[in-house]
Enzyme design. Structure first.
Site, mmCIF file in Angstrom:
data_model
loop_
_atom_site.group_PDB
_atom_site.id
_atom_site.type_symbol
_atom_site.label_atom_id
_atom_site.label_comp_id
_atom_site.label_asym_id
_atom_site.label_seq_id
_atom_site.Cartn_x
_atom_site.Cartn_y
_atom_site.Cartn_z
ATOM 1 N N ASN A 147 51.261 7.785 10.679
ATOM 2 C CA ASN A 147 49.788 7.730 10.679
ATOM 3 C C ASN A 147 49.306 7.074 9.394
ATOM 4 O OD1 ASN A 147 49.374 9.887 8.611
ATOM 5 N ND2 ASN A 147 50.485 11.071 10.145
ATOM 6 N N PHE A 189 44.573 21.814 5.515
ATOM 7 C CA PHE A 189 43.570 20.757 5.676
ATOM 8 C C PHE A 189 43.418 20.505 7.172
ATOM 9 C CE2 PHE A 189 42.084 18.317 1.933
ATOM 10 C CZ PHE A 189 42.589 19.151 0.953
ATOM 11 N N LYS A 240 46.886 29.590 12.099
ATOM 12 C CA LYS A 240 47.970 29.362 11.135
ATOM 13 C C LYS A 240 47.992 30.426 10.049
ATOM 14 C CE LYS A 240 48.044 24.384 12.037
ATOM 15 N NZ LYS A 240 48.860 23.202 11.790
ATOM 16 N N LYS A 299 42.115 26.656 13.310
ATOM 17 C CA LYS A 299 43.390 26.473 12.578
ATOM 18 C C LYS A 299 43.541 27.516 11.464
ATOM 19 C CE LYS A 299 43.875 21.627 13.695
ATOM 20 N NZ LYS A 299 43.655 20.231 13.357
ATOM 21 N N PRO A 357 58.190 21.011 13.978
ATOM 22 C CA PRO A 357 57.854 22.349 13.467
ATOM 23 C C PRO A 357 56.511 22.294 12.746
ATOM 24 C CG PRO A 357 59.494 21.288 12.067
ATOM 25 C CD PRO A 357 59.323 20.411 13.274
ATOM 26 N N ASP A 358 55.775 23.392 12.769
ATOM 27 C CA ASP A 358 54.528 23.456 11.997
ATOM 28 C C ASP A 358 54.876 24.011 10.611
ATOM 29 O OD1 ASP A 358 52.041 24.309 10.814
ATOM 30 O OD2 ASP A 358 51.160 23.841 12.763
#
Ligand code: PMT
Length: 409
Positions: free
Chosen positions: A217, A330, A348, A344, A312-313
């Protein structure tokens, strides 16, 4: 934020880099600072006091017990005069003395007697820099609120290669000029973050498809690197886990280069137990190819179908640890910015999230400016568009505030 009209007391100690200090004085005075010089006996072997007097426009201070000097500007008066005490170059011996409060000459006495912001630019042989005793002293000084500038890496006067070169005068001067207001001793950000271990992820990840292609990206790493720089200047011990970006490592930060999300996760896990605050600015690829082709994928048909599987996160993995650090995420969003960011924050298990709306031109990905909407469980703050370095300072100040509230009393 500048050093114009600030009083800078430059302490010079006995290393070869002392020969660069007349240039350092000139760079500081060119930015409008008033400079006075204190020199140790061994530094006077490397650089002429006459040159330093000429470029600073002030007498050079040598001795602690000098009746003539005390009659003019005594050591306590000198300590009070300074807004900033900058010690450059700082030898291993000087770091040791400062860390242990040994006041056996004018400079080490001034160090104890001043309430000025203190910056130290170490310079020594790379092995001396790596020595456990030096690293311990460094750690102690950071805990005392001293900011480190460098050292830089490269070829040394002795022929060795590694970390230990004094940061160049032009860089020391511009760093002080831009950032010194960040690190004031009465600044709550500084008081909270000094000596804290902060890990920051930055940049994109790159997921290979075959030996020549990948998906990635537009993240440049600028946001994360700006936070790393600001955190180091606030006295934190910073580890920067960086995806493939072309940015120089901010002074005073340890950098771990990674390519894929799996690499980034492994690097973050390896430092997680020694992390107090984890800040995840990286734009991690959500998916990777289910299998990386061993050979270049050939152009065979009108369409190409690839299968991707979830990465994976990293942030969620770190925040799920039993010894979890304070976690800041972020969120780069193009719609429903606040709602997605809040979801999020919750999913998370984060302490804070900084949302950026990437639809505004010139902000967010690969730009020098950004704007953030910072959200936590019972509060929020909008940080309007400004440079990423200014934003980094503002965000760290919020993090410091929330982090100290979250600490068990
Ligand atoms: O690098 P720059 O050019 O300066 O641009 C800065 C930025 C726009 C990349 C940065 O400000 C930013 O917003 N980073 C987060 C990008 C994003 O879209 O994150 P996300 O919504 O996919 O993920 C949410 C959070 O989880 C992020 O903190 C992210 O780092 C983390 N994450 C996401 C996926 C994953 N597999 N692992 C993660 O840790």
């Amino acid at each position: 934020m500048s050093i114009a009209n600030k009083n800078i007391l430059l302490g010079i100690t006995g290393g070869i880099a002392a020969y660069k200090t007349p240039d350092l004085v000139r760079k500081l005075t060119a930015l409008g600072a008033n400079v006075r010089v204190v020199i140790t006996a061994s530094a006077a072997e490397f650089v002429s006091t006459l040159s330093l007097q000429a470029v600073s426009g002030n007498p050079v201070h040598h001795h602690l017990l000098d009746p003539a000097a005390e009659a003019a500007m005594g050591h306590i008066e000198l300590a009070k005069w300074a807004d900033v005490l900058l010690i450059a170059p700082a030898t291993a011996n000087t770091l040791a003395k400062l860390a242990h409060g040994i006041a056996d000459d004018l400079l080490s006495t001034l160090y104890l007697a001043t309430t000025a912001d203190i910056y130290v630019a170490p310079a020594m042989n790379q092995q001396m820099w790596k020595a456990p005793a030096t690293q311990n002293n460094l750690h102690m000084l950071k805990e005392h609120g001293v900011k480190m500038i460098g050292p830089a890496e490269g070829e040394q006067a002795c022929g060795d290669v590694g970390a230990g070169r004094m940061v160049e005068p032009v860089d020391i001067a511009s760093l002080l000029n831009e950032q010194h207001a960040l690190t004031r001793h009465n600044d709550p950000t500084h008081n909270t973050l000094a000596g804290k271990r902060i890990t920051i992820t930055a940049g994109p990840t790159r997921e290979p498809l075959d030996p020549v292609r990948y998906i990635s990206n537009h993240s440049s790493g600028k946001m994360g690197f700006a936070i790393a720089q600001a955190a180091a200047l606030a006295g934190a011990e910073v580890t920067l886990v960086a995806g493939p970006v072309s940015l120089n490592t901010p002074e005073g930060c340890k950098r771990i280069n990674v390519t894929t999300a799996d690499d980034m996760l492994a690097a973050c896990q390896s430092v997680a137990t020694s992390t107090d605050i984890f800040i995840s600015t990286a734009a991690v690829a959500d998916y990777k190819a289910s299998a990386v082709a061993n050979n270049k994928i050939k152009k065979t048909g009108e369409e190409l179908t690839l299968t991707f599987i979830k990465n994976p996160d990293i942030l969620a993995t770190i925040s799920a640890r039993d010894d979890r650090p304070f976690c800041v995420g972020f969120a780069a969003e193009s719609q429903n910015v606040e709602a997605y960011a809040r979801s999020k924050l919750e999913k998370k298990n984060l302490d804070m999230i900084a949302a950026n709306d990437i639809t505004t031109e010139g902000l967010g990905f690969n730009s020098d400016q950004n704007a953030l909407h910072v959200i936590w469980s019972d509060g929020e703050k909008r940080l309007p568009a400004t440079s990423k370095s200014e934003l980094a300072t503002q965000l760290l100040s919020l993090i410091a505030e929330r982090y100290s509230t979250a600490l068990p009393s």
